[in-house]
Design a protein around this motif. Structure first.
Motif, PDB file in Angstrom:
ATOM      1  N   VAL A  36       0.445  -1.118   0.547  1.00  0.00           N
ATOM      2  CA  VAL A  36       0.089  -0.309  -0.014  1.00  0.00           C
ATOM      3  C   VAL A  36       0.516   1.059  -0.360  1.00  0.00           C
ATOM      4  CG1 VAL A  36      -1.927   0.941   1.123  1.00  0.00           C
ATOM      5  CG2 VAL A  36      -1.424  -1.299   1.430  1.00  0.00           C
ATOM      6  N   ALA A  37       0.900   1.727  -1.257  1.00  0.00           N
ATOM      7  CA  ALA A  37       1.273   3.460  -0.998  1.00  0.00           C
ATOM      8  C   ALA A  37       1.329   4.633   0.540  1.00  0.00           C
ATOM      9  CB  ALA A  37       1.417   3.721  -2.679  1.00  0.00           C
ATOM     10  N   PRO A 254       9.272   0.908  10.528  1.00  0.00           N
ATOM     11  CA  PRO A 254       9.371  -0.016   9.637  1.00  0.00           C
ATOM     12  C   PRO A 254       9.249   0.038   8.337  1.00  0.00           C
ATOM     13  CG  PRO A 254       8.541  -0.334  11.706  1.00  0.00           C
ATOM     14  CD  PRO A 254       8.566   0.579  11.381  1.00  0.00           C
ATOM     15  N   SER A 255       8.333   1.583   8.053  1.00  0.00           N
ATOM     16  CA  SER A 255       8.160   1.312   6.742  1.00  0.00           C
ATOM     17  C   SER A 255       9.303   2.367   5.893  1.00  0.00           C
ATOM     18  CB  SER A 255       6.544   2.744   6.412  1.00  0.00           C
ATOM     19  OG  SER A 255       7.435   3.933   7.226  1.00  0.00           O
ATOM     20  N   ALA A 256      10.395   2.423   6.723  1.00  0.00           N
ATOM     21  CA  ALA A 256      11.571   2.894   5.876  1.00  0.00           C
ATOM     22  C   ALA A 256      12.638   2.290   5.269  1.00  0.00           C
ATOM     23  CB  ALA A 256      12.330   4.213   6.691  1.00  0.00           C
ATOM     24  N   PRO A 257      13.082   3.143   3.915  1.00  0.00           N
ATOM     25  CA  PRO A 257      14.382   1.566   3.363  1.00  0.00           C
ATOM     26  C   PRO A 257      15.203   1.901   4.256  1.00  0.00           C
ATOM     27  CG  PRO A 257      13.821   3.853   2.454  1.00  0.00           C
ATOM     28  CD  PRO A 257      13.346   3.317   3.451  1.00  0.00           C
ATOM     29  N   ALA A 283       9.155  -3.756   0.579  1.00  0.00           N
ATOM     30  CA  ALA A 283       7.684  -3.700   1.163  1.00  0.00           C
ATOM     31  C   ALA A 283       7.717  -2.238   0.978  1.00  0.00           C
ATOM     32  CB  ALA A 283       9.212  -3.635   2.949  1.00  0.00           C
ATOM     33  N   CYS A 284       8.234  -1.858  -0.153  1.00  0.00           N
ATOM     34  CA  CYS A 284       7.977  -0.517  -0.607  1.00  0.00           C
ATOM     35  C   CYS A 284       6.572   0.200  -1.143  1.00  0.00           C
ATOM     36  CB  CYS A 284       8.161  -0.494  -2.333  1.00  0.00           C
ATOM     37  SG  CYS A 284       8.083   0.259  -2.949  1.00  0.00           S
ATOM     38  N   GLY A 334       9.289  -6.116  -8.356  1.00  0.00           N
ATOM     39  CA  GLY A 334      10.114  -5.532  -7.680  1.00  0.00           C
ATOM     40  C   GLY A 334      11.938  -4.913  -9.319  1.00  0.00           C
ATOM     41  N   HIS A 335      12.620  -4.461  -8.497  1.00  0.00           N
ATOM     42  CA  HIS A 335      13.431  -4.515  -9.691  1.00  0.00           C
ATOM     43  C   HIS A 335      13.836  -4.885 -11.016  1.00  0.00           C
ATOM     44  CE1 HIS A 335      16.969  -4.554  -7.165  1.00  0.00           C
ATOM     45  NE2 HIS A 335      16.766  -4.327  -6.144  1.00  0.00           N
TER      46      HIS A 335
END
Length: 354
Positions: A36-37, A254-257, A283-284, A334-335
């Protein structure tokens, strides 16, 4: 959807609305993988006062016609839709270099009115920030991230192709004096500045900044990135560990990379965003709007959904939100940097926005 000329996009002609088949009935920007963004990045320009080798070509990106850029009013409308209707809780303005927009204070002011109480920040190289910081704070700016890869003036000039380190440091001091603390510094890991990483960390701690190192991704405009030449997080930890005692603290947010390490027992920390070797794609929580008004669901996905034509074609907020949800529903897993046959995106980082 095709993009050309180092990321300058095609005309804004609308195509078929993105498919939402199988999508749950939720207002949020959810994708097929359950992500979820919550974090919106809005690029406001392709122009920059530096030419960092991992981001910009030496001559800069092709200019986007002024009329093709989103206006301050259009940006604020998208910010309102995102925060009111789509569950976005954080907004960051990026570039290029956002300070290259003469109307940046207006963009911030209108966006702050559109999303009261929402964290509103910019990512900047800091050049000229000392002259504009008061107007930006008065308009509603709440936080600043400054890109700074080295405090060695010679290395800085070589990496950015501009001898502007004193101007960057002046911008950092101005942001600190304006109360935008803790100020975050972003440093891209490069082979020729690795030896200076401990000096950069020491400088950040001494000046009350939170430093985060970022593994270099294949988003350079010159397409010279090679995995064998990039500096992985593990190698950086070895270099920093020779001077500091680092204690792993995990992800404080937790939401930060960024994974965090206490420096010499704390309270100072250093973060590492291991975008390549320790991918956090699963987790993006980001959605991006390019300077021309297209939704880009992933840094590495060239598929884009045009909202600018909707904005200028009379669409109401509900229709724009519906297209935006569709764009994010189709986000890739993913990338894929480590996959056989990986092809980097056409747009470079400077054209996408950080």
């Amino acid at each position: 959807m095709t993009v050309v000329n180092l990321g300058t996009p095609r005309s804004a002609a609308l195509r078929t609305e993105p498919s939402t088949e199988g999508r749950p009935d939720t207002r949020d920007l959810v994708d097929r993988y359950g992500r979820v963004a919550r974090d919106l990045r809005v690029s406001v320009t392709e122009k920059c006062s530096l030419r960092c080798t991992y981001c910009m070509p030496e001559d800069g990106l092709p200019s986007i016609p002024r009329d093709d850029l989103l206006s301050a009013v259009e940006i604020s409308r998208l910010v309102r839709i995102a925060t009111r209707d789509l569950g976005i809780t954080e907004v960051r303005l990026t570039g290029g270099e956002p300070l290259m927009r003469a109307d940046l204070a207006e963009i911030i002011g209108l966006s702050a009115e559109a999303a009261p109480g929402v964290d509103l920040s910019i990512t900047t190289n800091g050049i000229g920030l000392d002259h504009r910081i008061r107007s930006l704070v008065d308009a509603g700016l709440t936080r600043v991230n400054v890109s700074l890869d080295t405090v060695d003036r010679e290395h800085f000039a070589r990496l950015t192709r501009r001898d502007r380190l004193p101007a960057v440091l002046a911008g950092i001091r101005a942001a600190h004096d304006a109360g935008l603390t803790p100020l975050k510094l972003n440093a891209v890991l490069m082979r020729d500045t690795l030896a200076g990483a401990p000096d950069l960390l020491a400088w950040a701690i001494e000046n009350g900044c939170r430093l985060r190192f970022i593994e270099q991704m294949p988003l350079d405009a010159d397409h010279t990135w090679m995995r064998d030449n990039m500096v992985p997080a593990a190698e950086l930890l070895d270099v920093l560990g020779a001077r500091f005692t680092l204690t792993e603290a995990g992800r404080v947010d937790p939401s930060a990379p960024a994974e965090e390490w206490l420096v010499d027992g704390g309270p100072a920390t250093v973060g590492i965003i291991a975008s390549v070797t320790r991918s956090f794609c699963s987790a993006c929580d980001r959605t991006r709007i390019t300077a021309e008004g297209t939704v880009r669901s992933c840094l590495f996905g060239d598929d884009e959904t045009d909202l600018r034509a909707l904005l200028r074609g009379g669409a109401d907020d509900a229709e724009i939100a519906r297209w935006w949800r569709g764009a994010m529903w189709g986000k890739q897993a993913g990338h894929g940097i480590g996959a056989d046959g990986f092809v980097p995106p056409v747009r470079s980082m400077g054209a996408i926005g950080g």
